[in-house]
Design an enzyme around this catalytic site. Structure first.
Site, PDB file in Angstrom:
ATOM      1  N   LYS A 280      -4.384  -1.826 -13.374  1.00  0.00           N
ATOM      2  CA  LYS A 280      -4.357  -0.411 -12.944  1.00  0.00           C
ATOM      3  C   LYS A 280      -3.103   0.275 -13.479  1.00  0.00           C
ATOM      4  CE  LYS A 280      -3.605   2.348  -8.697  1.00  0.00           C
ATOM      5  NZ  LYS A 280      -3.583   2.364  -7.217  1.00  0.00           N
ATOM      6  N   ASP A 285       0.888   8.575  -8.789  1.00  0.00           N
ATOM      7  CA  ASP A 285      -0.167   8.742  -7.780  1.00  0.00           C
ATOM      8  C   ASP A 285       0.305   9.720  -6.705  1.00  0.00           C
ATOM      9  OD1 ASP A 285      -2.275   8.538  -6.057  1.00  0.00           O
ATOM     10  OD2 ASP A 285      -1.896   6.445  -5.460  1.00  0.00           O
ATOM     11  N   LYS A 292      -0.453  12.756  -0.682  1.00  0.00           N
ATOM     12  CA  LYS A 292       0.374  11.858   0.118  1.00  0.00           C
ATOM     13  C   LYS A 292       1.463  12.668   0.843  1.00  0.00           C
ATOM     14  CE  LYS A 292       0.007   7.700  -2.779  1.00  0.00           C
ATOM     15  NZ  LYS A 292      -0.550   6.738  -1.818  1.00  0.00           N
ATOM     16  N   ASP A 303       2.867   2.936  -9.710  1.00  0.00           N
ATOM     17  CA  ASP A 303       1.433   2.685  -9.567  1.00  0.00           C
ATOM     18  C   ASP A 303       0.776   2.287 -10.893  1.00  0.00           C
ATOM     19  OD1 ASP A 303      -0.477   2.426  -7.622  1.00  0.00           O
ATOM     20  OD2 ASP A 303      -1.232   4.472  -7.799  1.00  0.00           O
ATOM     21  N   ARG A 366      -9.224   1.917  -7.172  1.00  0.00           N
ATOM     22  CA  ARG A 366     -10.516   1.205  -7.212  1.00  0.00           C
ATOM     23  C   ARG A 366     -11.524   1.945  -8.080  1.00  0.00           C
ATOM     24  NH1 ARG A 366     -10.831   1.444  -0.804  1.00  0.00           N
ATOM     25  NH2 ARG A 366      -8.601   1.408  -1.187  1.00  0.00           N
TER      26      ARG A 366
HETATM   27  N1  BES Z   1      -1.207   3.369  -5.009  1.00  0.00           N
HETATM   28  C1  BES Z   1      -1.650   3.347  -3.662  1.00  0.00           C
HETATM   29  C2  BES Z   1      -1.308   2.043  -2.934  1.00  0.00           C
HETATM   30  C3  BES Z   1       0.140   1.799  -2.689  1.00  0.00           C
HETATM   31  C4  BES Z   1       0.720   2.259  -1.519  1.00  0.00           C
HETATM   32  C5  BES Z   1       0.898   1.092  -3.583  1.00  0.00           C
HETATM   33  C6  BES Z   1       2.052   2.031  -1.288  1.00  0.00           C
HETATM   34  C7  BES Z   1       2.233   0.875  -3.356  1.00  0.00           C
HETATM   35  C8  BES Z   1       2.814   1.346  -2.210  1.00  0.00           C
HETATM   36  C9  BES Z   1      -3.163   3.536  -3.579  1.00  0.00           C
HETATM   37  O1  BES Z   1      -3.720   4.300  -4.586  1.00  0.00           O
HETATM   38  C10 BES Z   1      -3.450   4.212  -2.283  1.00  0.00           C
HETATM   39  O2  BES Z   1      -2.962   5.294  -2.108  1.00  0.00           O
HETATM   40  N2  BES Z   1      -4.191   3.555  -1.415  1.00  0.00           N
HETATM   41  C11 BES Z   1      -4.512   4.088  -0.150  1.00  0.00           C
HETATM   42  C12 BES Z   1      -5.954   3.747   0.142  1.00  0.00           C
HETATM   43  C13 BES Z   1      -6.497   4.429   1.347  1.00  0.00           C
HETATM   44  C14 BES Z   1      -6.666   5.899   1.079  1.00  0.00           C
HETATM   45  C15 BES Z   1      -7.816   3.798   1.698  1.00  0.00           C
HETATM   46  C16 BES Z   1      -3.583   3.416   0.886  1.00  0.00           C
HETATM   47  O3  BES Z   1      -3.286   2.250   0.748  1.00  0.00           O
HETATM   48  O4  BES Z   1      -3.154   4.115   1.786  1.00  0.00           O
HETATM   49 ZN    ZN Z   2      -2.639   4.333  -6.413  1.00  0.00          ZN
HETATM   50 ZN    ZN Z   3      -3.669   6.422  -4.134  1.00  0.00          ZN
END
Ligand code: BES
Ligand code: ZN
Ligand code: ZN
Length: 514
Positions: A280, A285, A292, A303, A366
């Site tokens: 990825k 992000d 966020k 990311d 994903r």
């Molecule tokens: N890149 C993030 C995951 C992440 C979070 C990596 C913190 C490193 C540190 C991913 O794209 C994401 O935002 N995932 C969400 C998924 C949720 C919306 C189901 C998450 O983990 O909150």
């Molecule tokens: Zn991400």
């Molecule tokens: Zn994300």
């Protein structure tokens, strides 16, 4: 821009007390109390100062502890650095790897450009090649700092440009193995540092087209094939999930496809792909329309770490001339928000033909991976391994000490766990069975991209698992291990390059098996 000095690791047969350098690092076990026999002559040359220090109890030998003894010109090395190896019975290869990191990092701060490593003198039970390898890997990792944008010299205590590290070994019989191991370790350490360097670049410096250009550069430099698909080609190919996530950014998405062929097919046939590695690479992000909150935006340049690890792995394989065939795939986007962004409720027709209802634009990893995984499965590799900073849930579950491992095959689990242990990049196996896949069903499409909060890392893995068909597949959630806020005595803060050593170690075992 401050240029990172080069680190060279060589091996030499010489007695400890006779080698001349700016600093010699020696390894000592915890609570040993006295100077080990291997260093008796060195201590004598140092007027017994090492023994004095141990007697005072100022150095206990805990793993990664250091103390420096100044020898005042009586021994060829003016400084002897004691590096703790922890308890003898707990010693692992990774202890040595970290000790080399500690030594190189601290030597750097002390301004020692010529460094001798005598960390392994009281170490028994490991193969010489492994010892040479982990010492070089650790030293390279320890010296790396992200200073590409620092224009003021000598901040952060740094004084050394290039550093020459000599692994000193008094015995002739193990010298050859240590030497060849150190060569491997140097390549692996440099590959990992390249991944870290790329991953540390901020979003205003690296976006998908820039990452693609970096991939081309590395491919040309080290000798592997790189093909980049731009947004127009992705549209023709119907890579609609990658396109959807990338649409809100002015920096358009790319799919980077890398091929390394280290093994020819028999009888004129094209050789099978031993492994596809998919990483990825979200260059930043923001979360998209599901933006966020401010504290969670911090560090989202990391990311892209999965994709950067793939670049390190491919570079390493080519330099090692490994006897395996590997396909590397890096779907790269910037998850930005604008008038043209993807949005919640959208339904995306993905490359595989499966439709996905968007429940949350922050679950973008994903999405881009599902297109890349389906594309990888079409090439019929023996296995697929993906690496992604995928879920905050995995961080919550495991903390920064393990990456999550999910797989549809037990053999892959065993192979990866053992490679992880040897590489010092630990994995912990987590479940992702049909119960989780059931939760990812949508009422209006085949799948939705988010289910509930509970089991978030497992849900994400179960989503991905539906795009590989019957191909043996493993998913590594590196959300917590890819970067660190905290500097350690053996490595800088920032990107860790997690996955590079692990997958190169895993592939080495594959190469030996065939
Ligand atoms: N890149 C993030 C995951 C992440 C979070 C990596 C913190 C490193 C540190 C991913 O794209 C994401 O935002 N995932 C969400 C998924 C949720 C919306 C189901 C998450 O983990 O909150
Ligand atoms: Zn991400
Ligand atoms: Zn994300």
């Amino acid at each position: 821009m401050a240029k990172q000095g080069k680190t060279t690791v060589v091996t030499q047969q010489v007695k400890f007390e006779e080698f001349k350098a700016d600093l010699m690092a020696i390894g000592l076990y915890q609570d040993s109390g006295s100077v080990p026999a291997a260093f008796a002559k060195l201590d004598k040359a140092a007027d017994g100062k090492i023994a004095d220090l141990l007697k005072l109890g100022d150095f206990t030998g805990k793993a990664n502890e250091t103390a420096v003894v100044y020898v005042n010109g009586k021994s060829p090395c003016p400084r002897v650095m004691l590096v703790g190896l922890g308890k003898q019975e707990d010693l692992k290869l990774n202890t040595l790897r970290q000790a080399a990191g500690v030594a190189a990092r601290r030597a750097d701060r002390l301004g020692a450009a010529k460094v001798a490593l005598a960390l392994h003198a009281s170490v028994a039970g490991f193969d010489g090649e492994e010892v040479g390898r982990v010492l070089a890997e650790g030293a390279l990792a320890g010296r790396y700092d992200f200073r590409d944008y620092v224009t003021q010299e000598n901040t952060n205590g740094r004084k050394v440009g290039d550093m020459r590290i000599t692994i000193v070994e008094p015995e002739a019989k193990t010298l050859g193995k240590i030497k060849s191991g150190a060569k491997l370790g140097t390549i692996i350490g440099e590959a990992q540092n390249e991944a870290r360097r790329l991953a540390n670049q901020p979003g205003n410096e690296i976006n998908p087209p820039v990452l693609a250009a970096q991939a081309r550069r590395l491919a040309k430099k080290f000798g592997f094939v790189c093909k980049v698909y731009d947004e127009k080609q992705l549209a023709r190919m119907k890579m609609n999930a990658i396109l959807a996530v990338g649409r809100g950014s002015v920096h358009k998405p790319r799919l980077i496809v890398l091929e390394y062929t280290g093994r020819k097919g028999k009888g004129g046939k094209k050789a099978a792909i031993d492994l596809a590695v998919v990483g990825k690479a979200v260059t930043f992000d923001t979360g998209g329309v599901n933006l966020k909150p401010t504290p969670f935006l911090d560090g989202m340049k990391f990311d892209k770490c999965g994709g950067c690890a793939v670049l390190g792995i491919m570079s390493g394989l080519a330099r090692l001339k490994a006897g395996v065939n590997v396909l590397g795939l890096i779907p790269s986007v910037e998850n930005m928000l604008s008038g043209d962004s993807w949005r919640p409720d959208d339904i995306i027709r993905t490359y595989s033909g499966k439709t996905v209802e968007v429940r949350n634009t922050d679950a973008e990893g994903r999405m881009i991976l599902c297109d890349a995984l389906a594309f990888a499965a079409e090439r019929k590799p023996e296995a697929i391994i993906d690496m992604a900073t995928l879920t905050g849930a995995c961080r919550v579950a495991l903390g920064e000490f393990y990456a999550g491992l999910f797989t549809n095959r037990d053999e892959l689990k065993d192979g990866l766990l053992s490679a992880a242990d040897r590489a010092g990049e630990p994995l912990w196996h987590l479940p992702s069975g049909p119960q989780y896949a059931e939760q990812m069903k949508s009422k209006v499409a085949d799948l939705k991209n988010v289910a509930g909060r509970e089991g978030g890392a497992c849900n994400a893995a179960a989503f991905l698992g539906q795009f590989v068909g019957e191909t043996p597949w493993a998913h590594l959630d590196i959300a917590a291990t890819a970067d660190t806020d905290e500097e350690k005595p053996y490595r800088a803060a920032g990107a860790t390059g997690f996955g590079v050593r692990l997958i190169l170690q895993y592939l080495e075992a594959l190469g030996q098996g065939s």
